[in-house]
Structures are given as structure tokens and as C-alpha cells.
Design a protein around this motif. Structure first.
Motif, PDB file in Angstrom:
ATOM      1  N   UNK A  87       8.291   5.505   4.570  1.00 31.12           N
ATOM      2  CA  UNK A  87       8.129   5.068   3.179  1.00 31.12           C
ATOM      3  C   UNK A  87       9.425   4.367   2.772  1.00 31.12           C
ATOM      4  N   UNK A  88       9.283   3.232   2.125  1.00 35.11           N
ATOM      5  CA  UNK A  88      10.468   2.473   1.740  1.00 35.11           C
ATOM      6  C   UNK A  88      11.140   3.080   0.511  1.00 35.11           C
ATOM      7  N   UNK A  89      12.413   2.785   0.349  1.00 31.97           N
ATOM      8  CA  UNK A  89      13.139   3.239  -0.841  1.00 31.97           C
ATOM      9  C   UNK A  89      12.511   2.663  -2.105  1.00 31.97           C
ATOM     10  N   UNK A  90      12.108   1.409  -2.051  1.00 30.12           N
ATOM     11  CA  UNK A  90      11.512   0.757  -3.221  1.00 30.12           C
ATOM     12  C   UNK A  90      10.206   1.437  -3.621  1.00 30.12           C
ATOM     13  N   UNK A  91       9.383   1.796  -2.649  1.00 31.07           N
ATOM     14  CA  UNK A  91       8.126   2.465  -2.955  1.00 31.07           C
ATOM     15  C   UNK A  91       8.360   3.886  -3.466  1.00 31.07           C
TER      16      UNK A  91
ATOM     17  N   UNK B 263      -5.059  14.886   3.470  1.00 33.50           N
ATOM     18  CA  UNK B 263      -5.109  13.444   3.241  1.00 33.50           C
ATOM     19  C   UNK B 263      -4.470  12.688   4.398  1.00 33.50           C
ATOM     20  N   UNK B 264      -4.912  11.448   4.589  1.00 39.30           N
ATOM     21  CA  UNK B 264      -4.346  10.607   5.645  1.00 39.30           C
ATOM     22  C   UNK B 264      -3.036  10.018   5.139  1.00 39.30           C
TER      23      UNK B 264
ATOM     24  N   UNK C   8       4.302  11.135   0.021  1.00 38.00           N
ATOM     25  CA  UNK C   8       4.026   9.717  -0.112  1.00 38.00           C
ATOM     26  C   UNK C   8       4.434   9.001   1.165  1.00 38.00           C
ATOM     27  N   UNK C   9       3.712   7.964   1.496  1.00 34.46           N
ATOM     28  CA  UNK C   9       4.024   7.157   2.676  1.00 34.46           C
ATOM     29  C   UNK C   9       3.438   5.778   2.494  1.00 34.46           C
TER      30      UNK C   9
ATOM     31  N   UNK D  82       0.848  -1.200   0.000  1.00 32.06           N
ATOM     32  CA  UNK D  82       0.000   0.000   0.000  1.00 32.06           C
ATOM     33  C   UNK D  82       0.882   1.248   0.000  1.00 32.06           C
ATOM     34  N   UNK D  83       0.621   2.148  -0.920  1.00 35.24           N
ATOM     35  CA  UNK D  83       1.322   3.416  -0.984  1.00 35.24           C
ATOM     36  C   UNK D  83       0.284   4.527  -0.879  1.00 35.24           C
ATOM     37  N   UNK D  84       0.476   5.417   0.054  1.00 37.68           N
ATOM     38  CA  UNK D  84      -0.429   6.548   0.235  1.00 37.68           C
ATOM     39  C   UNK D  84       0.200   7.780  -0.423  1.00 37.68           C
TER      40      UNK D  84
END
Length: 55
Positions: free
Chosen positions: A28-32, A22-23, A53-54, A13-15
Motif C-alpha cells: 500500500x502506498x503512503x499516499x493511499x 476479504x481479498x 488496507x492495500x 484502487x484501494x482495498x
């Protein structure tokens, strides 16, 4: 960009959104981050904007 906890594993899941409306989380990962950035090459949704992004 500021990355908090970038050593976390890739998530399902990427927000994406904006602080205050926004929630969002903090980590957040490097890959995301890389996947989101690469996807923006052909996308115009966030041109001229500053989304967060998170996971």
C-alpha cells in the motif's frame, strides 16, 4: 499499523477489509494510506475495528 512496500506509487484502487474474510494484498502506498486515514475523520464505519488496507 505495518506498512509493506510503502514506496509504491499511488494507485487507482484501494482495498479495505479484514484479513481472513476479504481479498487484500500486501503493498500500500503512503499516499493511499494518508488518503484513507484522512477520509476516516468524518466516517464511522471502522470505529472500534481494525481494517486492513492495500492496493
Amino acid at each position: 499499523m505495518r506498512f509493506i512496500a510503502p514506496n509504491t506509487p499511488k494507485q487507482d484502487r484501494l482495498r479495505v477489509g479484514f484479513f481472513g474474510t476479504d481479498k487484500l494484498g500486501f503493498a500500500v502506498s503512503r499516499a493511499d494510506t494518508a488518503a484513507f486515514t484522512a477520509a476516516q475523520v468524518d466516517e464511522t464505519t471502522y470505529v472500534g475495528r481494525a481494517p486492513a488496507i492495500s492496493n
